[in-house]
Design a protein around this motif. Structure first.
Motif, short mmCIF file in Angstrom:
data_model
loop_
_atom_site.label_atom_id
_atom_site.label_comp_id
_atom_site.label_asym_id
_atom_site.label_seq_id
_atom_site.Cartn_x
_atom_site.Cartn_y
_atom_site.Cartn_z
N GLU A 121 0.73 -0.94 0.15
CA GLU A 121 0.33 0.52 0.01
C GLU A 121 0.71 1.44 -0.14
N VAL A 122 0.05 2.23 -0.70
CA VAL A 122 1.30 3.20 -0.82
C VAL A 122 0.01 4.71 -1.41
N ASP A 123 -0.07 5.65 -0.81
CA ASP A 123 -0.87 7.20 -1.73
C ASP A 123 -0.57 7.18 -2.86
N PRO A 124 -1.15 7.00 -2.97
CA PRO A 124 -0.82 6.95 -5.76
C PRO A 124 -1.02 8.49 -5.53
N GLN A 180 2.09 1.98 -9.17
CA GLN A 180 1.20 1.76 -8.37
C GLN A 180 0.99 0.15 -7.29
N GLY A 181 1.98 1.26 -6.32
CA GLY A 181 2.31 0.12 -5.22
C GLY A 181 2.78 -1.28 -5.46
N SER A 182 3.12 -1.07 -7.00
CA SER A 182 4.32 -2.86 -6.93
C SER A 182 6.21 -2.08 -5.86
N GLU A 206 9.72 -3.76 -12.72
CA GLU A 206 8.97 -4.52 -14.60
C GLU A 206 7.63 -3.25 -15.10
N MET A 207 7.41 -3.24 -13.71
CA MET A 207 5.96 -1.45 -13.76
C MET A 207 6.43 -1.00 -14.40
N SER A 208 7.32 -0.01 -13.77
CA SER A 208 7.98 0.78 -14.49
C SER A 208 8.88 0.92 -15.90
N CYS A 209 9.50 -0.45 -16.22
CA CYS A 209 10.39 0.17 -17.88
C CYS A 209 10.10 -0.83 -18.29
N GLY A 210 8.90 -1.60 -17.84
CA GLY A 210 8.21 -2.74 -18.76
C GLY A 210 6.91 -1.81 -19.48
N VAL A 211 6.60 -1.92 -20.80
CA VAL A 211 5.50 -1.34 -21.49
C VAL A 211 4.57 -1.77 -22.58
N PRO A 212 3.22 -1.38 -22.62
CA PRO A 212 2.76 -2.43 -23.92
C PRO A 212 3.74 -2.16 -25.28
#
Length: 431
Positions: free
Chosen positions: A205-208, A280-282, A293-299
């Protein structure tokens, strides 16, 4: 061959229907079925401006001189648009530029990346209203319509103009969404209202909430409407984020339909990707600028009308590959050495892979890092001393939960990756 490159802003690799069935993206899903979905797509620098630097030069940040937001393209490095211009292409950019400035000023021709037609802005300046774009002549255009809708409408108008030229074209469409502040149109927010959000094992959990500076968020933050909507509420942030992605998808659908109406479908390569992801809390983190991955990984979706169809691929691909690929499709090579590799041979089934490894980096005196990953492992090092500090086996640990950097079992693997990243980034590829 015509080229259409569509990229979102801060859209992580799992944020569409083919990777998360809870997110409604029928048009992106259809694009996957008509082409190739690369599950291992990466940003070479997960922050807005430096990503665009890698995209339009084909060079890693260490080689292209675009290290931070607001810095422009290096004038002595031929841009992708300039090389396509020399081949007789009509080149066009619409959307968020973020190269050469951070605010709401006009963008002089010298900073427009050599695009013949330009309609953009440096940084967001309103989502639901008071939306500003600047044309290639430095004229200000204001819209009281959602920024995503404005971007789509401008792209549709320009596609018709490009068709009328009778020349091959390169059209770039850069959406601002789903970058914060999370402000989708109400009809898209309604789709996700009250829906539960499933978190992965890496979630903490983190404040987004993140304040903006263009426009300037109210202080104290408790007075900001965005904070009141999703402050300390990651689930609501994600619901609104997903709504903005569905809104982008609607725009992508309009663009793809316009391509069909104009009779361009069989001669147009379409690419959809993003400049970076969103934590997003990762690992208890938010936003970007990180090697996870959630930062560097892209569609990363590519539709080649003469290439592979309905294919899900695990080969490695990244933003720097777009530059040499488009030149390859245009029948030439870059006039300067680039860091990327053409994906045309893979899409046309002449080769079985694209890259043996990919590289990402973030240039900062204190917190800078460089990352390399191959088909199984990811190694991250501090740029200030080149010492490894993260090492993951992505094949067995896709959520990056177990840091193996101190495990002697993997010493030879780490040494190999360290040698590869040193050669790649400490070489003289830049001009």
């Amino acid at each position: 061959m015509n080229f259409i490159l569509i990229f979102a802003d801060q859209m992580h690799k799992y944020a569409f229907g083919k990777r998360n069935s809870e997110i409604l993206t029928p048009h992106l899903d259809q694009l996957c079925e008509e082409g190739v979905l690369f599950r291992n797509g990466y940003s070479n620098n997960p922050i807005c401006g430096p990503y665009r630097g890698t995209l339009f030069t084909g060079l890693y940040t260490s080689h292209n001189h675009v290290s931070y937001n607001g810095q422009g393209l290096y004038p002595d490095t031929p841009s992708l648009a300039s090389q396509l211009n020399s081949l007789g292409y009509e080149t066009s950019f619409i959307g968020k530029w973020h190269l050469g400035g951070d605010g709401n000023d006009s963008i002089p021709a010298s900073l427009q990346g050599d695009f013949k037609y330009f309609m953009g802005y440096q940084c967001y300046n309103g989502f639901l209203k008071d939306v500003i774009f600047w044309n290639g002549q430095g004229e200000k255009l204001e819209f009281n319509q959602h920024r995503t809708e404005v971007t789509t409408d401008l792209a549709l108008q320009n596609l018709s103009v490009l068709k009328q030229t009778g020349k091959p074209f390169f059209q770039v469409i850069g959406y601002q969404a789903p970058h914060y502040p999370e402000q989708p149109l109400p009809e898209y927010a309604k789709i996700y209202s009250g829906k539960s959000v499933k978190h992965t094992p890496d979630y903490i959990e983190v404040d987004p909430y993140t304040p903006t500076f263009s426009p300037y968020s109210p202080r104290p933050f408790e007075d900001c409407a965005d904070y009141q909507r999703y402050g300390n509420n990651m689930d609501e942030y994600i619901r609104l984020y997903n709504a903005m992605i569905t809104q982008i998808d609607h725009g992508v659908g309009k663009i793809l339909e316009e391509i069909r109406k104009l009779g361009l479908e069989e001669e147009t390569l379409v690419i959809f990707t993003s400049d970076h992801g969103d934590m997003q809390g990762s690992h208890g983190l938010k936003n970007k600028c990180l090697p996870y991955e959630m930062s560097c990984g892209v569609p990363f979706i590519v539709k080649d009308p003469k290439g592979l169809k309905n294919t899900v691929s695990d080969v490695l691909i990244s933003g720097v590959d777009i530059y040499p690929s488009l030149l390859d499709y245009a029948g030439t090579k870059s006039v300067h050495a680039v860091d990327g590799k053409s994906f045309k041979p893979y899409l046309r089934q002449a080769e079985e892979t694209i890259n043996p490894f990919i590289i990402a980096e973030y240039i900062d005196p204190e917190s800078g890092w460089q990352m390399i990953r191959d088909n199984q492992f990811k190694l991250c090092i501090h740029t200030r001393n080149r010492v490894p500090y993260l090492f993951f086996d992505l094949l067995h640990d896709p959520y990056e939960l177990v840091n193996l950097v101190d495990q002697p079992t993997y010493e030879s693997v780490k040494e190999k990756l360290l040698a590869q990243i040193n050669v790649a980034l400490l070489s003289s590829t830049s001009i």
